[in-house]
Design a protein around this motif. Structure first.
Motif, PDB file in Angstrom:
ATOM      1  N   ILE A   1     -11.421  -7.054  -3.942  1.00 41.98           N
ATOM      2  CA  ILE A   1     -11.128  -6.037  -2.941  1.00 41.98           C
ATOM      3  C   ILE A   1     -10.733  -6.684  -1.625  1.00 41.98           C
ATOM      4  CG2 ILE A   1     -13.533  -5.871  -2.181  1.00 41.98           C
ATOM      5  CD1 ILE A   1     -10.996  -2.971  -2.449  1.00 41.98           C
ATOM      6  N   SER A   2     -11.261  -7.865  -1.331  1.00 42.18           N
ATOM      7  CA  SER A   2     -10.934  -8.540  -0.074  1.00 42.18           C
ATOM      8  C   SER A   2      -9.476  -8.976  -0.026  1.00 42.18           C
ATOM      9  CB  SER A   2     -11.837  -9.759   0.134  1.00 42.18           C
ATOM     10  OG  SER A   2     -11.642 -10.710  -0.900  1.00 42.18           O
TER      11      SER A   2
ATOM     12  N   MET B   1      -9.889   1.885  -3.395  1.00 45.13           N
ATOM     13  CA  MET B   1      -9.457   0.659  -4.061  1.00 45.13           C
ATOM     14  C   MET B   1     -10.566   0.070  -4.934  1.00 45.13           C
ATOM     15  SD  MET B   1      -6.294   0.242  -3.419  1.00 45.13           S
ATOM     16  CE  MET B   1      -6.222   2.045  -3.362  1.00 45.13           C
ATOM     17  N   GLU B   2     -11.806   0.239  -4.514  1.00 44.17           N
ATOM     18  CA  GLU B   2     -12.926  -0.218  -5.345  1.00 44.17           C
ATOM     19  C   GLU B   2     -12.930   0.507  -6.683  1.00 44.17           C
ATOM     20  OE1 GLU B   2     -14.903  -2.623  -5.089  1.00 44.17           O
ATOM     21  OE2 GLU B   2     -15.482  -3.053  -3.016  1.00 44.17           O
TER      22      GLU B   2
ATOM     23  N   VAL C   1      -7.435  -5.360   1.087  1.00 40.14           N
ATOM     24  CA  VAL C   1      -7.764  -4.556   2.259  1.00 40.14           C
ATOM     25  C   VAL C   1      -7.533  -5.393   3.509  1.00 40.14           C
ATOM     26  CG1 VAL C   1      -9.405  -3.145   1.002  1.00 40.14           C
ATOM     27  CG2 VAL C   1     -10.214  -5.179   2.172  1.00 40.14           C
TER      28      VAL C   1
ATOM     29  N   THR D   1       0.801  -1.236   0.000  1.00 33.39           N
ATOM     30  CA  THR D   1       0.000   0.000   0.000  1.00 33.39           C
ATOM     31  C   THR D   1       0.827   1.276   0.000  1.00 33.39           C
ATOM     32  OG1 THR D   1      -0.145  -0.086   2.433  1.00 33.39           O
ATOM     33  CG2 THR D   1      -1.900  -1.169   1.169  1.00 33.39           C
TER      34      THR D   1
ATOM     35  N   ASP E   1     -10.328   7.120   2.432  1.00 39.01           N
ATOM     36  CA  ASP E   1     -11.142   5.915   2.576  1.00 39.01           C
ATOM     37  C   ASP E   1     -10.524   4.854   1.668  1.00 39.01           C
ATOM     38  OD1 ASP E   1     -13.045   3.872   2.424  1.00 39.01           O
ATOM     39  OD2 ASP E   1     -14.732   5.252   2.594  1.00 39.01           O
ATOM     40  N   PHE E   2      -9.628   4.066   2.227  1.00 47.74           N
ATOM     41  CA  PHE E   2      -8.843   3.132   1.433  1.00 47.74           C
ATOM     42  C   PHE E   2      -9.712   2.156   0.659  1.00 47.74           C
ATOM     43  CE2 PHE E   2      -6.390  -0.808   0.921  1.00 47.74           C
ATOM     44  CZ  PHE E   2      -5.274  -0.323   0.266  1.00 47.74           C
ATOM     45  N   ARG E   3     -10.701   1.565   1.324  1.00 52.19           N
ATOM     46  CA  ARG E   3     -11.553   0.585   0.654  1.00 52.19           C
ATOM     47  C   ARG E   3     -12.296   1.197  -0.528  1.00 52.19           C
ATOM     48  NH1 ARG E   3     -14.392  -4.307   1.433  1.00 52.19           N
ATOM     49  NH2 ARG E   3     -13.234  -4.715   3.353  1.00 52.19           N
ATOM     50  N   ALA E   4     -12.886   2.364  -0.331  1.00 54.55           N
ATOM     51  CA  ALA E   4     -13.644   3.003  -1.406  1.00 54.55           C
ATOM     52  C   ALA E   4     -12.740   3.358  -2.580  1.00 54.55           C
ATOM     53  CB  ALA E   4     -14.346   4.258  -0.883  1.00 54.55           C
TER      54      ALA E   4
ATOM     55  N   GLU F   1      -6.417  -1.219   5.817  1.00 50.93           N
ATOM     56  CA  GLU F   1      -7.423  -0.277   6.312  1.00 50.93           C
ATOM     57  C   GLU F   1      -7.061   0.185   7.714  1.00 50.93           C
ATOM     58  OE1 GLU F   1     -11.713  -1.071   4.370  1.00 50.93           O
ATOM     59  OE2 GLU F   1     -11.029  -2.663   5.692  1.00 50.93           O
TER      60      GLU F   1
END
Length: 208
Positions: A196-197, A174-175, A200, A133, A169-172, A204
């Motif tokens: 995505i799983s 990366m999506e 993250v 990351t 917002d790392f997850r958002a 996160e």
């Protein structure tokens, strides 16, 4: 801010770039997308599943008329190849003294009016289930956007995709990035991170 400029490419560096551009075109590849302005961003080089990715990427950057940069271990920038490495866009990273690569690259962005830093988040051409990351942390700390780099073996088209600003917002974020890569065919699809799983989790927590 003290602005620095890159060392002009020497004869060998120009010959290598020209050779890679010719090889890239002879293999039937074409460049797509436009180079965003200002030319200060992190290029995400994924999926990275083969050594061919790097060769085609050199041809792609020459085709687009950009001088992308990449990180390398500081020992690679000594004589006799140090000058050539810099002319090809290399930036030495020195991990001695407790400095990490994120802080060093943020400092490079602060010193340059133009800086396009290429990072392969998978960190390897082999099969992996995680992304490193650092590219995201650099973009956040340097306050620069990320640009999705594409090498699509299905269409033999390489280029730069959309510009994505990190929101924290790392997850958002990366999506958004993975949504672009889902339409991109790597050389070895089974080696690529797709979910995505897979990228993250611990990352996160590091952002909070």
């Amino acid at each position: 801010m003290t602005t620095i400029e890159d060392q002009p490419p020497g004869r060998l560096a120009r010959l290598v770039r020209a050779a890679m551009l010719g090889f890239y075109r002879r293999r039937g590849w074409t460049a797509v997308g436009e180079v965003p302005a200002p030319r200060r961003f992190v290029i995400i080089a994924a999926p990275h599943t083969s050594n061919w990715d790097f060769l085609y990427y050199l041809g792609l950057t020459a085709d687009l008329g950009i001088r992308a940069h990449f990180m390398g271990k500081h020992s690679l920038f000594r004589w006799p190849i140090g000058g050539f490495m810099r002319q090809m866009g290399g930036i030495p990273v020195d991990r001695r003294g407790g400095l990490d690569h994120v802080r060093q690259m943020v400092a490079e962005f602060a010193r340059r009016d133009e800086f396009m830093l290429t990072i392969a988040p998978e960190g390897t051409r082999g099969k992996t289930k995680k992304w490193r990351t650092g590219f995201y942390h650099i973009a956040v700390a340097a306050k620069v956007p990320m640009v999705v780099g594409l090498m699509d073996y299905g269409r033999k088209a390489g280029g730069l995709g959309p510009l994505i600003w990190p929101t924290g917002d790392f997850r958002a974020d990366m999506e958004k990035i993975l949504a672009v890569y889902r339409d991109c065919t790597p050389k070895y699809p089974d080696r690529a991170v797709r979910s995505i799983s897979d990228i993250v989790g611990d990352a996160e927590g590091a952002m909070t």
